[in-house]
Design a protein around this motif. Sequence first.
Motif, mmCIF file in Angstrom:
data_model
loop_
_atom_site.group_PDB
_atom_site.id
_atom_site.type_symbol
_atom_site.label_atom_id
_atom_site.label_comp_id
_atom_site.label_asym_id
_atom_site.label_seq_id
_atom_site.Cartn_x
_atom_site.Cartn_y
_atom_site.Cartn_z
ATOM 1 N N TYR A 82 -6.157 -0.592 8.260
ATOM 2 C CA TYR A 82 -7.286 -0.732 7.334
ATOM 3 C C TYR A 82 -7.773 -2.173 7.266
ATOM 4 O O TYR A 82 -6.985 -3.101 7.033
ATOM 5 N N ASP A 83 -9.077 -2.372 7.406
ATOM 6 C CA ASP A 83 -9.665 -3.712 7.344
ATOM 7 C C ASP A 83 -9.465 -4.363 5.977
ATOM 8 O O ASP A 83 -9.383 -5.587 5.884
ATOM 9 N N GLU A 84 -9.398 -3.576 4.942
ATOM 10 C CA GLU A 84 -9.238 -4.115 3.593
ATOM 11 C C GLU A 84 -7.874 -4.793 3.409
ATOM 12 O O GLU A 84 -7.708 -5.656 2.557
ATOM 13 N N VAL A 85 -6.893 -4.376 4.191
ATOM 14 C CA VAL A 85 -5.531 -4.905 4.072
ATOM 15 C C VAL A 85 -5.431 -6.175 4.917
ATOM 16 O O VAL A 85 -5.515 -6.124 6.134
ATOM 17 N N VAL A 86 -5.266 -7.320 4.246
ATOM 18 C CA VAL A 86 -5.188 -8.595 4.963
ATOM 19 C C VAL A 86 -3.763 -9.117 5.067
ATOM 20 O O VAL A 86 -3.503 -10.059 5.813
ATOM 21 N N GLU A 87 -2.854 -8.504 4.339
ATOM 22 C CA GLU A 87 -1.443 -8.848 4.450
ATOM 23 C C GLU A 87 -0.642 -7.606 4.099
ATOM 24 O O GLU A 87 -0.996 -6.872 3.171
ATOM 25 N N PHE A 88 0.438 -7.366 4.836
ATOM 26 C CA PHE A 88 1.202 -6.130 4.671
ATOM 27 C C PHE A 88 2.659 -6.445 4.981
ATOM 28 O O PHE A 88 2.979 -6.872 6.084
ATOM 29 N N ARG A 89 3.519 -6.262 4.006
ATOM 30 C CA ARG A 89 4.931 -6.595 4.170
ATOM 31 C C ARG A 89 5.836 -5.456 3.718
ATOM 32 O O ARG A 89 5.614 -4.873 2.663
ATOM 33 N N ARG A 90 6.869 -5.186 4.505
ATOM 34 C CA ARG A 90 7.959 -4.317 4.058
ATOM 35 C C ARG A 90 9.009 -5.258 3.494
ATOM 36 O O ARG A 90 9.332 -6.272 4.100
ATOM 37 N N VAL A 91 9.535 -4.927 2.317
ATOM 38 C CA VAL A 91 10.481 -5.817 1.660
ATOM 39 C C VAL A 91 11.777 -5.077 1.349
ATOM 40 O O VAL A 91 11.827 -3.843 1.361
ATOM 41 N N PHE A 92 12.812 -5.837 1.076
ATOM 42 C CA PHE A 92 14.076 -5.256 0.648
ATOM 43 C C PHE A 92 13.953 -4.826 -0.801
ATOM 44 O O PHE A 92 13.292 -5.474 -1.599
ATOM 45 N N GLY A 93 14.585 -3.747 -1.174
ATOM 46 C CA GLY A 93 14.588 -3.313 -2.564
ATOM 47 C C GLY A 93 13.354 -2.509 -2.927
ATOM 48 O O GLY A 93 12.724 -1.894 -2.089
ATOM 49 N N THR A 94 13.031 -2.545 -4.215
ATOM 50 C CA THR A 94 11.910 -1.782 -4.739
ATOM 51 C C THR A 94 10.868 -2.739 -5.268
ATOM 52 O O THR A 94 11.224 -3.676 -5.976
ATOM 53 N N PRO A 95 9.638 -2.559 -4.958
ATOM 54 C CA PRO A 95 9.034 -1.509 -4.152
ATOM 55 C C PRO A 95 9.357 -1.711 -2.670
ATOM 56 O O PRO A 95 9.975 -2.702 -2.287
ATOM 57 N N ASP A 96 8.879 -0.792 -1.859
ATOM 58 C CA ASP A 96 9.175 -0.843 -0.431
ATOM 59 C C ASP A 96 8.187 -1.709 0.339
ATOM 60 O O ASP A 96 8.547 -2.299 1.355
ATOM 61 N N TYR A 97 6.944 -1.774 -0.129
ATOM 62 C CA TYR A 97 5.895 -2.520 0.568
ATOM 63 C C TYR A 97 5.038 -3.292 -0.426
ATOM 64 O O TYR A 97 4.821 -2.844 -1.550
ATOM 65 N N PHE A 98 4.546 -4.443 0.042
ATOM 66 C CA PHE A 98 3.514 -5.193 -0.668
ATOM 67 C C PHE A 98 2.317 -5.331 0.254
ATOM 68 O O PHE A 98 2.464 -5.609 1.446
ATOM 69 N N LEU A 99 1.129 -5.169 -0.317
ATOM 70 C CA LEU A 99 -0.115 -5.351 0.420
ATOM 71 C C LEU A 99 -0.969 -6.355 -0.339
ATOM 72 O O LEU A 99 -0.912 -6.419 -1.565
ATOM 73 N N ARG A 100 -1.755 -7.088 0.391
ATOM 74 C CA ARG A 100 -2.821 -7.895 -0.206
ATOM 75 C C ARG A 100 -4.103 -7.297 0.319
ATOM 76 O O ARG A 100 -4.327 -7.214 1.523
ATOM 77 N N VAL A 101 -4.925 -6.840 -0.601
ATOM 78 C CA VAL A 101 -6.137 -6.087 -0.266
ATOM 79 C C VAL A 101 -7.353 -6.858 -0.754
ATOM 80 O O VAL A 101 -7.361 -7.341 -1.893
ATOM 81 N N LEU A 102 -8.374 -6.963 0.095
ATOM 82 C CA LEU A 102 -9.634 -7.606 -0.285
ATOM 83 C C LEU A 102 -10.761 -6.588 -0.203
ATOM 84 O O LEU A 102 -10.949 -5.958 0.844
ATOM 85 N N VAL A 103 -11.480 -6.432 -1.305
ATOM 86 C CA VAL A 103 -12.618 -5.513 -1.377
ATOM 87 C C VAL A 103 -13.726 -6.172 -2.201
ATOM 88 O O VAL A 103 -13.518 -7.222 -2.808
ATOM 89 N N ALA A 104 -14.880 -5.532 -2.241
ATOM 90 C CA ALA A 104 -16.033 -6.104 -2.941
ATOM 91 C C ALA A 104 -15.855 -6.107 -4.455
ATOM 92 O O ALA A 104 -16.165 -7.093 -5.128
ATOM 93 N N ASP A 105 -15.350 -4.993 -5.001
ATOM 94 C CA ASP A 105 -15.293 -4.867 -6.457
ATOM 95 C C ASP A 105 -14.331 -3.740 -6.821
ATOM 96 O O ASP A 105 -13.690 -3.140 -5.954
ATOM 97 N N TYR A 106 -14.241 -3.449 -8.121
ATOM 98 C CA TYR A 106 -13.302 -2.419 -8.584
ATOM 99 C C TYR A 106 -13.638 -1.034 -8.050
ATOM 100 O O TYR A 106 -12.739 -0.256 -7.723
#
Length: 152
Positions: free
Chosen positions: A95-119
Amino acid sequence: MSNEVKVDEIDREILRQLQRNGRMSNVELARRVGLTPPPCLRRVKRLEDAGVITGYRARVDEELAGRGLEVIVSIEVSVSDLETLSGLESAIGAYDEVVEFRRVFGTPDYFLRVLVADYAAYERFQTDKIIGIPGVARVISQPTMKKIKVVD
């Protein structure tokens, strides 16, 4: 023989300067780090060849580019089989909106940094693209209030 490159204090200053402005001339870079241009250029080339410098890019004002809302998203999954996780990672990573995507240890399982125009754009992104992916159990969204420090 090791492929590791030894990075000394001059190399670290070269890296700091290039992170601030990757387009500066070698002459200006050399002046800022206290070298003459030829050895400065050799050091930059050595850092590039060793993979310490991985590329050069433009910094974009995301708000002016129509992606002014940044949302940090955490995702918990309900499965642990590798095929489902691989499918989830492939889908989200595309997805183009996702500019960073990480799988991490523990909970939660993933973190994303998402950029979009508005809510409204974020609601469409979450509803249409994330919620239906097999394995997604929970999505927590945190819109960014203020950027305090960003290191590119």
